[in-house]
Design an enzyme around this catalytic site. Structure first.
Site, PDB file in Angstrom:
ATOM      1  N   LYS A 134     -12.189   0.121  -1.621  1.00  0.00           N
ATOM      2  CA  LYS A 134     -11.204   0.789  -2.477  1.00  0.00           C
ATOM      3  C   LYS A 134     -11.726   0.777  -3.915  1.00  0.00           C
ATOM      4  O   LYS A 134     -12.697   1.452  -4.187  1.00  0.00           O
ATOM      5  CB  LYS A 134      -9.857   0.134  -2.263  1.00  0.00           C
ATOM      6  CG  LYS A 134      -9.374   0.515  -0.849  1.00  0.00           C
ATOM      7  CD  LYS A 134      -8.161  -0.163  -0.338  1.00  0.00           C
ATOM      8  CE  LYS A 134      -7.864   0.422   1.049  1.00  0.00           C
ATOM      9  NZ  LYS A 134      -7.267  -0.531   1.958  1.00  0.00           N
ATOM     10  N   HIS A 189      -5.419  -3.613  -2.740  1.00  0.00           N
ATOM     11  CA  HIS A 189      -5.107  -2.640  -3.798  1.00  0.00           C
ATOM     12  C   HIS A 189      -5.044  -3.259  -5.190  1.00  0.00           C
ATOM     13  O   HIS A 189      -4.639  -2.597  -6.139  1.00  0.00           O
ATOM     14  CB  HIS A 189      -3.797  -1.921  -3.464  1.00  0.00           C
ATOM     15  CG  HIS A 189      -3.864  -1.195  -2.167  1.00  0.00           C
ATOM     16  ND1 HIS A 189      -4.437   0.042  -2.024  1.00  0.00           N
ATOM     17  CD2 HIS A 189      -3.479  -1.571  -0.916  1.00  0.00           C
ATOM     18  CE1 HIS A 189      -4.393   0.411  -0.762  1.00  0.00           C
ATOM     19  NE2 HIS A 189      -3.815  -0.550  -0.058  1.00  0.00           N
ATOM     20  N   SER A 242       0.781  -1.229   0.000  1.00  0.00           N
ATOM     21  CA  SER A 242       0.000   0.000   0.000  1.00  0.00           C
ATOM     22  C   SER A 242       0.816   1.285   0.000  1.00  0.00           C
ATOM     23  O   SER A 242       0.318   2.316  -0.437  1.00  0.00           O
ATOM     24  CB  SER A 242      -0.967  -0.003   1.181  1.00  0.00           C
ATOM     25  OG  SER A 242      -0.285  -0.265   2.383  1.00  0.00           O
TER      26      SER A 242
END
Ligand SMILES: *Cc1c(COP(=O)(O)O)cnc(C)c1O
Length: 398
Positions: A244, A209, A181
């Site tokens: 996300k 991610h 990250s």
């Protein structure tokens, strides 16, 4: 009573302030595209993990409203009592199919997922092998488990192999971010799996991610490694967050059906917590469809990544500001000294651009950086403005 520790908090906060404590800002409203309205100003934001620009998607907003109409706004209980709605149940099937694994379990948040599932998998007498740059919740989950923790150098497979070889624990768990990250670097998943196979270990992969942005149709880092619907994936427990790229909130784990059933029964942060409200699952069902269907979002994001990298590489020649070797939406610009990174953040902010500075202890000493996060919601002109502003600052702030 004199000298109570309870009186020390103002002084301790003052100390944090000296070291530039992190300030929380109230974002009043999104302001179109990648802009946010903060402190009475419209800011061009490069700080969000909304990589595909889905958090404002009209069909998802509508699905959340419809979900609230049907199910109300709260789930009312733990999933093992009465909180597991039909919407959450349907979402679990969709998530498993989306990543090509037998079964999925949907959680209300990613942090509590990792903190809960690691102690459900291993305990005292077992061993955990953890990448040095893993996310805080993997680290906390490992500590909570009471298994012995072996930290290996960042993405260093020789170091991991060495640690695995010398462990006599019967249950071995390797934990790793798939995309790191703060650096944007990626784990070598096939190589990690091969090591796990050789040493009879399980791999827990955190794809916070990568989900939505990597792999065909955004199916994530496993699919990107060619491990979609693959029999060889028995050794991997796949975890990803849904706040996300997916644009909503929550997380899930997916893998072998017996393993997932075990987690459902044994994860304390699942059992003893209120289930995610069904309106989120309603929005997430649409999100999965949009992620798979709207390839242009990933193409556009990749174009922006390439544009930022080439623009900064050309413009920052001779400067000691450096981009990392990242080809993901996370594009950290290494500045070095803490006060310098803060000065750059501040100067950008004065020009209406919001990029967070990340300093130790979140990252290693001497590697303070700007964490630039790109999104499909950015336009090319937004990225060009960031490039030009950074190049100008690199000359004036040297
Ligand atoms: C954001 C993040 C989490 C936490 O997920 P939340 O849903 O925000 O709680 C876990 N792991 C990684 C690698 C993350 O970046």
């Amino acid at each position: 009573m004199t000298n109570s520790w309870l009186d020390e908090f103002p002084a301790r906060i003052e100390e944090l302030d000296q070291a530039h404590l992190r300030r929380r800002r109230a974002v009043v409203a999104p302001d179109g595209g990648a802009r946010l309205r903060v402190d009475g100003r419209s800011m061009l934001a490069f700080c969000s993990n909304d990589y595909l620009g889905l958090s404002q998607h009209p069909e998802m907003v509508q699905a959340a409203c419809d979900g609230a109409q049907t199910f109300g706004v709260g789930s009312g209980g733990s999933p093992l009592v009465s909180g597991h709605s039909a919407a959450n149940e349907a979402l679990e099937h969709e998530l498993a199919a989306f990543v090509g694994l037998p079964r999925a379990l949907y959680f209300y948040a990613g942090f509590s997922t990792n903190v809960g599932i690691i102690p459900a998998l291993v305990g005292a007498g077992d061993a955990i092998f953890s990448d040095a740059l893993n996310h805080a919740c993997l680290i906390d989950g490992a500590r909570l488990s009471r298994a012995q923790i072996h930290r290996y150098a960042h993405i260093d497979l020789d170091s991991l192999d060495h640690e695995l070889k010398h462990s006599s624990a019967r249950r071995k768990l390797v934990i790793s971010d798939a995309v790191f990250s703060m650096d944007g670097t990626c784990a070598d998943i096939p190589a990690l799996l091969a090591l796990c196979e050789r040493h009879d270990a399980l791999l827990l992969l955190d794809d916070a991610h990568g989900f939505g942005v990597r792999g065909p149709q955004g199916r994530g880092s496993l699919a990107d490694a060619g491990l979609y619907d693959d029999q060889g994936t028995r050794r991997v427990l796949y975890m990803a967050t849904l706040g996300k790229a997916a644009g909503v909130a929550g997380a899930f784990v997916a893998g072998d059906a017996a393993l997932v059933e075990w987690l459902l029964q044994k994860t304390r942060s699942y059992t003893f917590a209120t289930a995610a409200p069904a309106l989120l699952a309603s929005a997430l069902s649409i999100s999965l469809r949009v992620i798979a269907k709207e390839d242009w979002r990933r193409s556009h994001l990749n174009l922006l990544i390439a544009r930022l990298r080439s623009g900064l590489a050309a413009g920052l020649q001779g400067s000691d500001w450096q981009l990392t070797e990242s080809h993901t939406a996370i594009q950290p610009l290494l500045i070095g000294a803490n006060d310098k990174a803060l000065a750059v953040m501040q100067a950008l902010r004065e020009q209406g651009i919001w990029v967070p500075a990340i300093r130790p202890p979140t990252v290693q000493e001497g590697t303070a950086r700007l964490r630039i996060a790109l999104s499909a919601a950015h336009g090319e002109a937004d990225v060009d403005l960031l490039i030009e502003t950074l190049i100008t600052l690199s000359r004036s702030l040297r």
